[in-house]
Scaffold this motif. Structure first.
Motif, PDB file in Angstrom:
ATOM      1  N   THR A   1     123.503  58.676 -40.388  1.00 52.89           N
ATOM      2  CA  THR A   1     123.310  57.616 -41.583  1.00 52.89           C
ATOM      3  C   THR A   1     121.614  57.635 -41.164  1.00 52.89           C
ATOM      4  O   THR A   1     121.554  57.145 -42.561  1.00 52.89           O
ATOM      5  CB  THR A   1     124.251  56.527 -42.089  1.00 52.89           C
ATOM      6  N   LEU A   2     121.253  57.211 -40.497  1.00 51.64           N
ATOM      7  CA  LEU A   2     119.644  56.958 -40.850  1.00 51.64           C
ATOM      8  C   LEU A   2     119.142  57.936 -41.112  1.00 51.64           C
ATOM      9  O   LEU A   2     117.787  58.384 -42.158  1.00 51.64           O
ATOM     10  CB  LEU A   2     119.014  56.765 -39.483  1.00 51.64           C
ATOM     11  N   GLN A   3     118.961  59.542 -40.897  1.00 53.08           N
ATOM     12  CA  GLN A   3     118.632  60.824 -41.394  1.00 53.08           C
ATOM     13  C   GLN A   3     118.910  60.996 -42.542  1.00 53.08           C
ATOM     14  O   GLN A   3     118.376  61.304 -43.487  1.00 53.08           O
ATOM     15  CB  GLN A   3     119.190  61.917 -40.163  1.00 53.08           C
ATOM     16  N   ILE A   4     120.220  61.148 -43.140  1.00 55.25           N
ATOM     17  CA  ILE A   4     120.137  60.839 -44.446  1.00 55.25           C
ATOM     18  C   ILE A   4     119.410  59.626 -45.545  1.00 55.25           C
ATOM     19  O   ILE A   4     119.125  60.027 -46.063  1.00 55.25           O
ATOM     20  CB  ILE A   4     121.722  60.657 -44.909  1.00 55.25           C
ATOM     21  N   PHE A   5     119.289  58.865 -44.684  1.00 52.99           N
ATOM     22  CA  PHE A   5     119.055  57.578 -45.751  1.00 52.99           C
ATOM     23  C   PHE A   5     117.416  58.043 -45.484  1.00 52.99           C
ATOM     24  O   PHE A   5     116.598  57.636 -47.479  1.00 52.99           O
ATOM     25  CB  PHE A   5     119.172  56.117 -44.981  1.00 52.99           C
ATOM     26  N   LEU A   6     116.450  58.780 -44.560  1.00 58.56           N
ATOM     27  CA  LEU A   6     114.923  58.872 -44.511  1.00 58.56           C
ATOM     28  C   LEU A   6     115.420  60.141 -45.912  1.00 58.56           C
ATOM     29  O   LEU A   6     113.864  60.028 -46.101  1.00 58.56           O
ATOM     30  CB  LEU A   6     114.832  58.929 -43.712  1.00 58.56           C
ATOM     31  N   THR A   7     116.256  60.914 -45.942  1.00 57.34           N
ATOM     32  CA  THR A   7     116.024  61.957 -46.726  1.00 57.34           C
ATOM     33  C   THR A   7     115.343  61.726 -48.356  1.00 57.34           C
ATOM     34  O   THR A   7     115.305  62.353 -48.740  1.00 57.34           O
ATOM     35  CB  THR A   7     116.919  62.810 -46.450  1.00 57.34           C
ATOM     36  N   ASP A   8     117.232  60.939 -48.087  1.00 56.59           N
ATOM     37  CA  ASP A   8     117.576  60.494 -49.650  1.00 56.59           C
ATOM     38  C   ASP A   8     116.577  59.495 -50.131  1.00 56.59           C
ATOM     39  O   ASP A   8     116.091  59.598 -51.167  1.00 56.59           O
ATOM     40  CB  ASP A   8     118.240  59.740 -50.112  1.00 56.59           C
ATOM     41  N   TYR A   9     115.531  59.187 -49.683  1.00 60.21           N
ATOM     42  CA  TYR A   9     114.192  58.446 -50.169  1.00 60.21           C
ATOM     43  C   TYR A   9     112.817  58.938 -50.027  1.00 60.21           C
ATOM     44  O   TYR A   9     111.849  58.282 -49.909  1.00 60.21           O
ATOM     45  CB  TYR A   9     114.951  56.734 -49.764  1.00 60.21           C
ATOM     46  N   ASN A  10     113.114  60.444 -49.585  1.00 68.77           N
ATOM     47  CA  ASN A  10     111.954  60.504 -48.824  1.00 68.77           C
ATOM     48  C   ASN A  10     110.612  59.797 -47.651  1.00 68.77           C
ATOM     49  O   ASN A  10     109.294  59.655 -48.699  1.00 68.77           O
ATOM     50  CB  ASN A  10     111.319  60.970 -50.066  1.00 68.77           C
ATOM     51  N   LEU A  11     111.519  59.496 -47.280  1.00 68.39           N
ATOM     52  CA  LEU A  11     110.771  58.517 -46.113  1.00 68.39           C
ATOM     53  C   LEU A  11     110.353  58.725 -44.860  1.00 68.39           C
ATOM     54  O   LEU A  11     109.501  57.838 -43.913  1.00 68.39           O
ATOM     55  CB  LEU A  11     111.592  57.102 -45.858  1.00 68.39           C
ATOM     56  N   THR A  12     109.765  60.278 -45.114  1.00 63.32           N
ATOM     57  CA  THR A  12     108.626  60.327 -43.864  1.00 63.32           C
ATOM     58  C   THR A  12     107.990  61.167 -44.082  1.00 63.32           C
ATOM     59  O   THR A  12     107.250  61.597 -43.004  1.00 63.32           O
ATOM     60  CB  THR A  12     110.387  62.232 -43.131  1.00 63.32           C
ATOM     61  N   ARG A  13     107.505  61.147 -44.882  1.00 68.78           N
ATOM     62  CA  ARG A  13     106.323  61.069 -45.451  1.00 68.78           C
ATOM     63  C   ARG A  13     105.272  60.468 -44.630  1.00 68.78           C
ATOM     64  O   ARG A  13     104.979  58.886 -44.425  1.00 68.78           O
ATOM     65  CB  ARG A  13     105.795  60.997 -46.819  1.00 68.78           C
ATOM     66  N   ASN A  14     104.144  60.522 -43.427  1.00 71.20           N
ATOM     67  CA  ASN A  14     102.743  60.264 -43.158  1.00 71.20           C
ATOM     68  C   ASN A  14     102.465  58.825 -43.842  1.00 71.20           C
ATOM     69  O   ASN A  14     102.190  57.724 -43.227  1.00 71.20           O
ATOM     70  CB  ASN A  14     102.458  60.837 -42.572  1.00 71.20           C
ATOM     71  N   SER A  15     102.168  59.537 -44.728  1.00 70.89           N
ATOM     72  CA  SER A  15     101.168  58.570 -45.634  1.00 70.89           C
ATOM     73  C   SER A  15     102.151  56.935 -46.631  1.00 70.89           C
ATOM     74  O   SER A  15     101.124  56.100 -46.251  1.00 70.89           O
ATOM     75  CB  SER A  15     101.193  58.457 -47.345  1.00 70.89           C
ATOM     76  N   ILE A  16     103.356  56.313 -45.894  1.00 72.25           N
ATOM     77  CA  ILE A  16     104.190  55.113 -45.706  1.00 72.25           C
ATOM     78  C   ILE A  16     104.512  54.587 -44.633  1.00 72.25           C
ATOM     79  O   ILE A  16     104.607  54.244 -44.555  1.00 72.25           O
ATOM     80  CB  ILE A  16     105.108  55.780 -47.022  1.00 72.25           C
ATOM     81  N   TRP A  17     103.649  55.353 -43.472  1.00 74.26           N
ATOM     82  CA  TRP A  17     103.533  54.842 -41.929  1.00 74.26           C
ATOM     83  C   TRP A  17     102.603  54.913 -41.882  1.00 74.26           C
ATOM     84  O   TRP A  17     101.599  55.137 -41.520  1.00 74.26           O
ATOM     85  CB  TRP A  17     104.296  56.118 -41.362  1.00 74.26           C
TER      86      TRP A  17
END
Length: 316
Positions: free
Chosen positions: A135-151
């Motif tokens: 579920t976390l993988q799906i959530f990160l993909t759906d909300y595009n949360l793997t971008r380095n710029s937001i971490w």
């Protein structure tokens, strides 16, 4: 097996399943032509860098049964003669030497497997998780949360919400096996660049997300232990009482039947080790050697390293 040497096919009964590692990949056609069912960890397809969650989950069911072979081989290789290239001129003596070594191991070493009261619960938990998605993988993909710029890198003490304090029982229920927990120290020491993991001033870089949808998720960037040019991002979702989900970008990172060593390292350190009063100050290299030859391992080991950068493609 094709020529049935020593009546080897008589060893196989109806409905038997041969549990193999990836080294037998070229033998699959022969085995299946003989009517033998085979279970083997999944292969990565062309241009595929990571297993999908179902393949990763299914592979865990294979390696959790395959570990006994690797452990037995490791014990034999503790004898120097067997831990080297054996010359052809010595081949006539191999069988006698092997019989001597195995007799010594059977006589003086502890049992390879020690039943645990938690075995049935572990099996039940694995079966319940086998078909679940990450579920976390799906959530990160759906909300595009793997971008380095937001971490952004933050201090452990500046988390929006407290990371849960865990017991070893909690950790075992997350990892399901102790192998990943035994490797956790290696990754944690490498990440912190220290062997004193209980030092209150220890720096253990973690990242938080600027997106409000991910306030309960942290990210840790782990260095591969096999390839210096490779790094993996580990994501952990939690609340103050428990770990909710995890995902890692390593090969087996999507699985939910247990977790990879990177996830185990992050959870082990943040939820358990840093709260201890003392730490085992052994260098990582020594810990790694002890892991391979530890006679007290009574759990499961992978038949091949999950970080392995070698890529296999299915021929089907």
């Amino acid at each position: 097996m094709i020529n049935n040497y020593d009546d080897i096919l008589q060893w196989v009964e109806e409905n038997d399943i041969m549990i193999l590692d990836r080294g037998f990949r070229d033998s699959l056609g022969v085995l299946k032509s003989l009517g033998i069912d085979v279970a083997m960890p999944s292969f990565l397809g062309p241009k595929q860098n990571q297993s999908d969650v179902q393949d990763a989950n299914n592979s865990r069911f294979v390696t959790i049964l395959r570990w006994i072979v690797e452990s037995a081989n490791a014990r034999i290789k503790r004898f120097k003669w067997f831990n080297q290239v054996i010359l052809n001129s010595s081949l006539p003596s191999v069988q006698d030497f092997a019989c001597i070594v195995v007799a010594l191991l059977n006589c003086f070493h502890v049992s390879m497997v020690t039943p645990s009261p938690n075995d049935d619960e572990t099996i039940r938990c694995m079966n319940s998780l086998r078909t679940q998605n990450n579920t976390l993988q799906i959530f990160l993909t759906d909300y595009n949360l793997t971008r380095n710029s937001i971490w952004n890198v933050i201090d452990i003490h500046n988390l929006v919400q407290r990371f849960p304090k865990l017991s070893m029982v909690d950790l075992r229920m997350i990892a399901l096996i102790v192998y990943q927990l035994k490797r956790a120290r290696i990754y944690a020491e490498e990440h912190a660049d220290s062997i004193d993991l209980t030092d209150p001033n220890l720096e253990f870089p973690i990242q938080s997300c600027t997106d409000t949808n991910a306030h309960d998720i942290i990210r840790i960037r782990f260095q591969s232990t096999h390839k210096k040019s490779s790094q993996y991002y580990t994501y952990i979702q939690f609340d103050p009482n428990q770990i909710l989900a995890w995902y890692c970008t390593c090969r087996s990172g999507p699985r939910v039947v247990g977790c990879c060593s990177h996830v185990a390292a992050g959870i082990w350190f943040l939820g358990y080790e840093r709260h201890q009063f003392e730490t085992n100050q052994q260098p990582s290299a020594i810990n790694f050697a002890n892991l391979h030859y530890c006679d007290s391992i009574s759990d499961y080991e992978d038949s091949s390293d999950e970080d392995n950068d070698a890529r296999y493609s299915s021929t089907r």
